[in-house]
Structure formats: structure tokens, C-alpha cells
Enzyme design. Structure first.
Site, mmCIF file in Angstrom:
data_model
loop_
_atom_site.group_PDB
_atom_site.id
_atom_site.type_symbol
_atom_site.label_atom_id
_atom_site.label_comp_id
_atom_site.label_asym_id
_atom_site.label_seq_id
_atom_site.Cartn_x
_atom_site.Cartn_y
_atom_site.Cartn_z
ATOM 1 N N CYS A 77 60.641 70.611 6.596
ATOM 2 C CA CYS A 77 60.551 69.177 6.850
ATOM 3 C C CYS A 77 59.110 68.733 6.641
ATOM 4 O O CYS A 77 58.189 69.421 7.065
ATOM 5 C CB CYS A 77 60.985 68.882 8.288
ATOM 6 S SG CYS A 77 60.893 67.140 8.733
ATOM 7 N N HIS B 127 70.178 66.408 7.351
ATOM 8 C CA HIS B 127 68.789 66.505 7.824
ATOM 9 C C HIS B 127 68.175 65.100 7.959
ATOM 10 O O HIS B 127 67.554 64.784 8.981
ATOM 11 C CB HIS B 127 67.977 67.356 6.836
ATOM 12 C CG HIS B 127 66.518 67.470 7.157
ATOM 13 N ND1 HIS B 127 65.930 68.662 7.531
ATOM 14 C CD2 HIS B 127 65.525 66.544 7.155
ATOM 15 C CE1 HIS B 127 64.638 68.447 7.761
ATOM 16 N NE2 HIS B 127 64.355 67.182 7.527
ATOM 17 N N GLU B 128 68.373 64.275 6.925
ATOM 18 C CA GLU B 128 67.747 62.942 6.936
ATOM 19 C C GLU B 128 68.395 62.032 7.969
ATOM 20 O O GLU B 128 67.703 61.269 8.643
ATOM 21 C CB GLU B 128 67.808 62.304 5.545
ATOM 22 C CG GLU B 128 67.104 63.075 4.426
ATOM 23 C CD GLU B 128 65.678 63.499 4.754
ATOM 24 O OE1 GLU B 128 65.031 62.816 5.578
ATOM 25 O OE2 GLU B 128 65.221 64.508 4.207
ATOM 26 N N HIS C 256 67.055 62.511 11.350
ATOM 27 C CA HIS C 256 65.800 61.791 11.617
ATOM 28 C C HIS C 256 66.086 60.421 12.223
ATOM 29 O O HIS C 256 65.330 59.938 13.072
ATOM 30 C CB HIS C 256 64.989 61.600 10.332
ATOM 31 C CG HIS C 256 64.142 62.789 9.949
ATOM 32 N ND1 HIS C 256 63.103 63.239 10.730
ATOM 33 C CD2 HIS C 256 64.166 63.592 8.862
ATOM 34 C CE1 HIS C 256 62.527 64.282 10.131
ATOM 35 N NE2 HIS C 256 63.153 64.524 8.997
HETATM 36 NI NI NI Z 1 62.628 66.086 7.703
#
Ligand code: NI
Length: 183
Positions: free
Chosen positions: A100, A142-143, A146
Site C-alpha cells: 500500500c 483494497h481500495e 480505504h
Molecule cells: Ni492502499
């Protein structure tokens, strides 16, 4: 337009939940998207989410080119998603090493759903619906994490599988090929 600074793990903004973006067509939104793309490319990332630039709006971008040196990484077209939603199509989870841009120099072994469908508006206001598997599905999960204030270390099941890239490579735990952060 410009690159912007990336927040790093430890900054409490990265742990906040981002809000739905109402004004998708504003100049501010278009500038944000341009800056996210520039920042992602400059950092050699596969993806980036608005909170990593300190903006708590539900916007993510990702994409990765085919690279003959890394044939195991499938290319993903450059994609902008506004207010993305995700649906799990297969409960099967796959473990892979992830990085990341907000956790520089490190990798961890993270489980993700193998197959998902995501839907969102793109930067032109078109609603997109895409089925994604494997690496593509991983990047999207993953995004979107966030946007929920979750960084990948919080997903690691075994913290002995979390470490500095140079040590992991030197000791053969991960192959010395990865030059791309997952975002
Ligand atoms: Ni990330």
C-alpha cells in the site's frame, strides 16, 4: 493539476469512513480525480483512494499496464470509480502478498474474495458494472477498504506474514519482482 502528498499509516484520517460524493461533476471532483491519477502513476501504484490524499470522499482509481517482466500480474485498464459498491460472487478467499502506498516498504499476506462484482460511476458519469477476479478483485477490495477506513494490515491473519520488502525478498519469502504497490 499536480501530484499530492500521500498520507501514511498512523494518520487518523486513514481510519475514517469516507462520505458519498454528491457532486460528481464539479471542478473540484475532476481536479481530485486528475491528481489521484497523477499521484498513482508517479508512485508506481496499482491504485489509490481519495482518503490517501486526505480527501474523505468515496472515489478510487486503479489500473496496471501489462509488463513483460512481470507476466504474473494481469493488466487492468485505468479505471475511476465514484461511490463504488461491491458484491461478493464467490465466498472463496485467496491469500496474496499486498502492499500500500500508505504503508511504504512493507508487504503483508492478505485474504481477499476471489470473485466480486463492482458497480460505480466513472468520471464521465457513466454507471459501470464489472465482474472481477483474482488480482483485479484484490485491488478493488483494497481500495474500497480505504473508503471504510481500513488498511490492509488490519486484514492480515498471521502477523508473522507482515514485514519489510527488503527482508522478505532477501529471505526468499516473496520473489524479488514486485515494483508495484497495491495502492
Ligand atoms: Ni492502499
Amino acid at each position: 493539476m499536480a501530484q499530492r502528498d500521500l498520507l501514511k499509516m498512523g494518520n487518523p484520517r486513514l481510519n475514517e469512513i469516507s462520505t458519498i460524493l454528491i457532486d460528481r461533476h464539479s471542478k473540484e471532483t475532476q481536479n481530485l480525480i486528475t491528481d489521484m491519477l497523477e499521484t498513482m502513476l508517479a508512485a508506481n501504484g496499482a491504485g489509490i483512494a481519495a482518503p490517501q490524499l486526505g480527501v474523505l470522499s468515496r472515489v478510487i482509481v486503479f489500473g496496471i499496464n501489462q509488463n513483460p517482466r512481470y507476466p504474473e500480474i494481469e493488466p487492468i485498464p485505468q479505471t475511476v470509480l465514484i461511490n463504488p459498491e461491491i458484491e461478493i460472487l464467490d465466498e472463496e478467499m485467496v491469500f496474496a502478498w499486498e502492499g500500500c502506498l500508505s504503508v511504504p516498504g512493507m508487504r503483508g499476506l492478505v485474504p481477499r474474495y476471489k470473485k466480486i462484482r463492482y458497480s460505480a460511476y466513472d468520471q464521465l458519469g457513466t454507471k459501470r458494472k464489472v465482474v472481477a477476479e483474482d488480482f483485479h478483485a484484490r485491488v478493488v477490495q483494497h481500495e474500497i477498504d480505504h473508503l471504510e477506513g481500513i488498511l490492509y494490515p488490519q486484514r492480515i491473519k498471521d502477523l508473522t506474514k507482515f514485514g519489510f520488502i527488503d527482508e522478505l525478498e532477501k529471505t526468499g519469502v516473496i520473489p524479488t519482482i514486485t515494483k508495484t504497490e497495491s495502492g
